[in-house]
Design a protein around this motif. Sequence first.
Motif, mmCIF file in Angstrom:
data_model
loop_
_atom_site.group_PDB
_atom_site.id
_atom_site.type_symbol
_atom_site.label_atom_id
_atom_site.label_comp_id
_atom_site.label_asym_id
_atom_site.label_seq_id
_atom_site.Cartn_x
_atom_site.Cartn_y
_atom_site.Cartn_z
ATOM 1 N N ILE A 150 0.840 -1.193 0.000
ATOM 2 C CA ILE A 150 0.000 0.000 0.000
ATOM 3 C C ILE A 150 0.873 1.240 0.000
ATOM 4 C CG2 ILE A 150 -0.208 0.132 2.529
ATOM 5 C CD1 ILE A 150 -3.128 1.085 2.074
ATOM 6 N N ARG A 151 0.388 2.256 -0.674
ATOM 7 C CA ARG A 151 1.041 3.567 -0.694
ATOM 8 C C ARG A 151 -0.011 4.584 -0.289
ATOM 9 N NH1 ARG A 151 4.286 6.172 -5.904
ATOM 10 N NH2 ARG A 151 4.767 8.207 -4.954
ATOM 11 N N THR A 152 0.399 5.606 0.447
ATOM 12 C CA THR A 152 -0.549 6.619 0.898
ATOM 13 C C THR A 152 0.003 8.020 0.666
ATOM 14 O OG1 THR A 152 0.320 6.690 3.161
ATOM 15 C CG2 THR A 152 -1.460 5.101 2.703
ATOM 16 N N GLY A 153 -0.897 8.983 0.698
ATOM 17 C CA GLY A 153 -0.508 10.377 0.620
ATOM 18 C C GLY A 153 -1.477 11.214 1.433
ATOM 19 N N GLN A 154 -0.986 12.274 2.023
ATOM 20 C CA GLN A 154 -1.846 13.173 2.793
ATOM 21 C C GLN A 154 -2.441 14.261 1.888
ATOM 22 O OE1 GLN A 154 -0.741 14.720 6.697
ATOM 23 N NE2 GLN A 154 1.161 13.514 6.636
ATOM 24 N N LEU A 155 -3.720 14.522 2.070
ATOM 25 C CA LEU A 155 -4.369 15.697 1.499
ATOM 26 C C LEU A 155 -4.626 16.664 2.643
ATOM 27 C CD1 LEU A 155 -6.996 14.142 -0.964
ATOM 28 C CD2 LEU A 155 -4.826 15.236 -1.545
ATOM 29 N N ILE A 156 -3.884 17.745 2.673
ATOM 30 C CA ILE A 156 -4.015 18.709 3.751
ATOM 31 C C ILE A 156 -5.235 19.592 3.465
ATOM 32 C CG2 ILE A 156 -2.948 20.658 4.937
ATOM 33 C CD1 ILE A 156 -1.704 17.934 5.570
ATOM 34 N N THR A 157 -6.128 19.651 4.445
ATOM 35 C CA THR A 157 -7.425 20.306 4.260
ATOM 36 C C THR A 157 -7.521 21.578 5.088
ATOM 37 O OG1 THR A 157 -8.476 18.175 3.839
ATOM 38 C CG2 THR A 157 -9.920 19.974 4.522
ATOM 39 N N ALA A 158 -8.062 22.620 4.483
ATOM 40 C CA ALA A 158 -8.415 23.832 5.209
ATOM 41 C C ALA A 158 -9.927 23.849 5.402
ATOM 42 C CB ALA A 158 -7.980 25.072 4.431
ATOM 43 N N MET A 159 -10.367 24.318 6.548
ATOM 44 C CA MET A 159 -11.799 24.415 6.815
ATOM 45 C C MET A 159 -12.354 25.664 6.134
ATOM 46 S SD MET A 159 -12.136 21.638 8.297
ATOM 47 C CE MET A 159 -13.899 21.764 8.595
ATOM 48 N N ARG A 160 -13.366 25.469 5.303
ATOM 49 C CA ARG A 160 -13.816 26.552 4.434
ATOM 50 C C ARG A 160 -14.504 27.681 5.198
ATOM 51 N NH1 ARG A 160 -16.383 23.309 0.034
ATOM 52 N NH2 ARG A 160 -16.688 25.338 -0.928
ATOM 53 N N HIS A 161 -14.975 27.424 6.413
ATOM 54 C CA HIS A 161 -15.610 28.477 7.199
ATOM 55 C C HIS A 161 -14.596 29.277 8.012
ATOM 56 C CE1 HIS A 161 -15.350 24.984 9.882
ATOM 57 N NE2 HIS A 161 -15.184 25.876 10.851
ATOM 58 N N ASP A 163 -10.544 31.124 8.439
ATOM 59 C CA ASP A 163 -9.794 32.121 7.672
ATOM 60 C C ASP A 163 -8.305 31.789 7.679
ATOM 61 O OD1 ASP A 163 -9.551 34.397 6.113
ATOM 62 O OD2 ASP A 163 -9.186 35.703 7.839
ATOM 63 N N ARG A 164 -8.015 30.489 7.505
ATOM 64 C CA ARG A 164 -6.615 30.064 7.567
ATOM 65 C C ARG A 164 -6.179 29.406 6.260
ATOM 66 N NH1 ARG A 164 -5.468 27.530 13.527
ATOM 67 N NH2 ARG A 164 -3.344 27.960 12.832
ATOM 68 N N GLY A 165 -6.892 29.669 5.179
ATOM 69 C CA GLY A 165 -6.616 28.977 3.932
ATOM 70 C C GLY A 165 -5.181 29.091 3.463
ATOM 71 N N LEU A 166 -4.648 30.311 3.421
ATOM 72 C CA LEU A 166 -3.279 30.504 2.947
ATOM 73 C C LEU A 166 -2.279 29.839 3.876
ATOM 74 C CD1 LEU A 166 -1.276 31.687 0.964
ATOM 75 C CD2 LEU A 166 -1.363 33.850 2.253
#
Length: 373
Positions: A150-161, A163-166
Motif C-alpha cells: 500500500i502507498r498513501t498520501g496526505q491531502l491537507i485540508t483547510a476548513m472553508r468556514h 480564515d486560515r486557507g493561505l
Amino acid sequence: METNSTEYRLEGDGTDIRALPKVSLHDHLDGGLRPQTIIELGDALGLAVPSSDAEALGDWFETQSNSGSLVEYLKTFDLTTAVMQTREGLTRVAREFVQDLGADGVVYGEIRWAPEQHLTAGLSLDEAVEAVQEGLEQGADDVRHLGGRIRTGQLITAMRHADRGLEIAELAVRHRDRGVVGFDIAGAEAGFPASKHRTAFDFLASKFLPVTVHAGEADGIESIKGAIVDGRALRLGHGVRLAEDLAIERQDDENTYVSLGQVAQWVRDREIALELSPSSNLQTGAIEAWGDELVDHPFDLLYQLGFRVTVNVDNRLQSATSLTRELALLSDAFGYDLEDLLTFQLNAASAAFLPLDDREELAEQIEDGFDRA
C-alpha cells in the motif's frame, strides 16, 4: 459497524470484491477511526464517550449520521477530533487507518484531514502533520509485513468556514516531499464558496500543488463552478450535484438523451474526476433531488455519460462502510460487473495526485490484480 470480516462477492461470477486492488481518493482521517480506539483514547483523556462498548459506539455514529443533513452529519466529528489532539493519538489513528485500508484491498489511498482542528493540546501545525505521517508510514509497514502493498498520501485540508486557507496551503507545500500530495477545503459548503480561499488557491497554483475541492455535496452548480474557477480543482469532492446541470431531453425504449450545461460539459470534457461517495451522499441528503435510495443516485447516469466517476467512502465510521461495501452496493443497485469495477479503479488511478509514471504503474498493478480475480 462494518468490519473487514464481512464478505462481498460480485453477483454473477462470485468475485471476492475485497481481494480486488482498489484506490481510495476521498477518505477522511477523522471519519475512519475504530470505535474501540475512540473509547481507549477518550478514556485516557477523561473524555465522555456515548458508549464504552465498541459495537454500540459504532451504531451510535451511524445513527447520528443518518440525519439527511450535512450540518448534522458533521457534528459527529466533534468526538473523533477530540481524541486526535496529541501526537500519540494522531499517530495511532493514522496507523490503524492504513491497516484498515490494506485489509480492504486498497493499494493506494489519499487521506484527507484538517490539521487546524488538532491543535488544542499544544501541537503545532507542522508537528501534527509529522505525527500523521509517522502513523501512515507505520501502517504501510504493517501491511507489508502481512504480505500486502500500500502507498498513501496526505491531502491537507483547510476548513472553508475559517480564515486560515493561505496558512494551511503553505503548510501543505512545506510537507510536499514528506508525505503530502495535495490540498483540499472541506466543512459546511453552502455560504462558504471557494472564492473565500482564492489567495490560497493562487499560492498553490504558483507552487504546482494539486487541489481537490469539496463541492456539489451541500450546494449546487455555482459551488462546483467556484471550485473549478477559483480553486482550479483537478477533482471534485463528491460533485454529485453536477447532475443538476444535466437535462433529460427525451427517452425511448433503449436510450435516454441528455444535454449538458456548460459546467457539466467542462467537467466531462476535461475529465475532472468526481469523488462520489454513495452511502454518505444518502446520509447527508446530497441526492435528495433524485430520491432517497441508492438506486436513485445519479452515479450511473454520470457514468453512462462518460464522466470520470470514482467510488469512495468519505467517512467509514459514520457510514459503517468500506470501499469494498460501496462497490458491492453499487453493483447490486446498477448491475455492475467486474469490468465496471475495473473502470472505477482505473479512473481513480488516473486522477490520483501522483506523478504520471507512478499513476501508470498503479494502473498496471490494478489491471494485474483484476486479471487474477
